[in-house]
Every structure is written in structure tokens, then in C-alpha cells.
Motif scaffolding. Structure first.
Motif, mmCIF file in Angstrom:
data_model
loop_
_atom_site.group_PDB
_atom_site.id
_atom_site.type_symbol
_atom_site.label_atom_id
_atom_site.label_comp_id
_atom_site.label_asym_id
_atom_site.label_seq_id
_atom_site.Cartn_x
_atom_site.Cartn_y
_atom_site.Cartn_z
ATOM 1 N N GLN A 27 0.814 -1.214 0.000
ATOM 2 C CA GLN A 27 0.000 0.000 0.000
ATOM 3 C C GLN A 27 0.853 1.272 0.000
ATOM 4 O O GLN A 27 0.465 2.297 0.552
ATOM 5 N N ARG A 74 3.595 -4.197 7.428
ATOM 6 C CA ARG A 74 2.398 -4.862 7.949
ATOM 7 C C ARG A 74 1.438 -5.226 6.813
ATOM 8 O O ARG A 74 0.967 -6.358 6.727
ATOM 9 N N ALA A 75 1.169 -4.274 5.928
ATOM 10 C CA ALA A 75 0.241 -4.524 4.818
ATOM 11 C C ALA A 75 0.777 -5.614 3.895
ATOM 12 O O ALA A 75 0.034 -6.490 3.452
ATOM 13 N N THR A 108 -5.895 -5.405 -3.016
ATOM 14 C CA THR A 108 -5.239 -4.399 -2.181
ATOM 15 C C THR A 108 -5.490 -3.006 -2.735
ATOM 16 O O THR A 108 -5.751 -2.056 -1.976
ATOM 17 N N THR A 132 -7.424 -0.005 -0.782
ATOM 18 C CA THR A 132 -6.887 1.350 -0.639
ATOM 19 C C THR A 132 -7.859 2.379 -1.194
ATOM 20 O O THR A 132 -8.132 3.407 -0.559
ATOM 21 N N ALA A 150 -5.714 -4.801 10.789
ATOM 22 C CA ALA A 150 -4.606 -5.758 10.712
ATOM 23 C C ALA A 150 -4.780 -6.874 11.730
ATOM 24 O O ALA A 150 -4.549 -8.052 11.431
#
Length: 250
Positions: A26, A129-130, A161, A165, A173
Motif C-alpha cells: 500500500q 504490515r500490509a 489491495t 486502498t 490488521a
């Protein structure tokens, strides 16, 4: 006449994969411009190499070229987003039904991946993390012995993804990680059907978390004109300074 070095054909693919990784993390947003010269400078390659990479990405559905403006990351429509989620449901449940490797080694690797997810949720940057949360699905395909499907799933996950977004996903998460853990726990118990059900629920939860609203139908020409020429509310006119102004002399 200059000749290409042996590794040059791999350069466009390397650039394309870096772009896809940035989408999964992202870091690249839908609608973001990808300047040929900026990419060439970043990777220390020619614009010809960059253009080849962008054409590969265009063929995979990640970028589009706008005449006289340049290359842009795509902005998936609602229908395209829904299609990508539907494709993921078909592929990922199919993968769970067809294990190509001993489950003990598969479970061990997936457990390590989830441990990484938990670690980055607690302290890593948002991009890491993403990426890891998206990569769980690709890791699952690879560990189950489906290399070709893993490549397909990587692209589909990147597409969803972009949708997450663009349409402002509210799926957290922690929630994703917990759902991944339940899928792996079901596989560890040998309950493939439960794992498939949990996977469907997980993908469905991610899709439903998007702020996707059906587009309003375009107004009929006559209706729009009538609405445009309708009188302004009398209450508003009473308080308006326009009502106290002298009429213009014609």
C-alpha cells in the motif's frame, strides 16, 4: 551496435515486481502517476527498460497509460474489485482442497508467517504490515505446492489491495491476522472443509469492509433540466440579500 547483457531481459520483470510489491504494501496508491524518467533514475536503467516493465504491468492490469499524460496505477471499478474477490474465493478454496505437500511442513511455515504478522502488527511500519498480511495468501499457495497459482494469486491479491486502498477498507490488521490464524488452526486439525469456510468468510469480510456504494444512475436529461430550473426555496429567498436588492434596470 551495442548488445544486451545477459541479465538485461530480467530488468523489466524486476521493476514490474517491485511495483507490485509496493502495491501490496500500500505504498503505491490507485491513480498515482509512474513517471518513466523517475523510474529510470530510481533503478538506474534506460527509459526503454522502464517502458517494457510498464507494458508488462499494463498487460497484468496494474497500470494504464493516458495519452499525453503518462502512466498511472489503475483505479479498479466496483465491478473489477468484486471480480477480483470472486476469483480469489475460487482459487483459494481450490488450493485448500488440493495439498501438494505434507501438511506438517505446510503448517510449520504458515505458523512462522503468522508469528511474523503478529510481530509487525505490534511494531513495524504500515507498509511491512500490509505486505505481510497480503503475502499470507501467496505463502499458503506456495506451501501447498501450487507455484503457478501462487503467481496468479499474488496479482489478484494486489488487485484487491488496490481496491482496499481506493475504497477505504475498515478491516483491521489484527482482525486479518486472527482470521489467518483460525484458517491455519483448521488445517492443523485436518479439517479442510472448516478451513475453506473460514477462508470464504475472511475474504468476504475484507470485501464487505470496503466502502463500496452502487453508483447513482445518471439523471435523465429532461429531469435534470427541470431540477436545475426549479425555484429556490421561499424560506431561503426570504433571508437572502438578493431579495432586498433593487431589480436591475433593463
Amino acid at each position: 551496435m551495442p548488445t544486451r547483457s545477459s541479465n538485461e531481459p530480467c530488468i523489466p520483470l524486476h521493476i514490474a515486481e517491485r511495483v507490485v510489491e509496493s502495491i501490496l504494501a500500500q505504498k503505491l496508491a490507485p491513480g498515482e502517476r509512474l513517471g518513466e524518467q523517475e523510474l529510470a533514475d530510481n533503478f538506474a536503467v534506460s527509459r526503454t527498460m522502464v517502458r517494457e516493465a510498464l507494458m508488462q504491468l499494463q498487460a497484468r492490469g496494474f497500470v494504464q497509460v493516458q495519452p499525453r499524460r503518462g502512466w498511472y496505477v489503475v483505479q479498479p471499478t466496483v465491478e473489477e474489485a468484486q471480480d477480483a474477490f470472486a476469483a480469489r474465493r475460487i482459487i483459494e478454496t481450490g488450493i485448500l482442497s488440493e495439498a501438494g505437500r505434507p501438511m506438517q511442513s505446510v503448517i510449520g511455515q504458515l505458523r512462522r508467517h503468522i508469528a511474523q504478522e503478529q510481530q509487525v502488527i505490534e511494531g513495524a511500519d504500515a507498509a511491512t504490515r500490509a505486505f505481510l498480511l497480503a503475502d499470507f495468501h501467496v505463502c499458503l499457495a506456495e506451501q501447498m505446492g501450487h507455484r503457478l497459482l501462487a503467481l496468479t494469486l499474488r496479482d489478484l491479491t494486489a488487485r484487491t489491495t488496490l481496491a482496499a486502498t481506493l475504497y477505504q477498507s475498515t478491516h483491521s490488521a489484527n482482525q486479518s491476522c486472527a482470521e489467518h490464524e483460525r484458517i491455519v488452526a483448521a488445517l492443523e486439525r485436518g479439517d479442510t472443509e472448516a478451513a475453506k469456510t473460514l477462508m470464504l468468510e475472511h475474504i468476504g469480510m475484507v470485501e464487505r469492509s470496503l466502502d463500496i456504494r452502487p453508483p447513482k444512475p445518471p439523471p435523465v436529461a429532461g429531469d435534470r433540466l427541470r431540477a436545475t430550473l426549479a425555484p429556490v426555496s421561499a424560506e431561503l429567498l426570504a433571508d437572502s440579500a438578493l431579495t432586498s436588492m433593487e431589480k436591475p434596470v433593463v
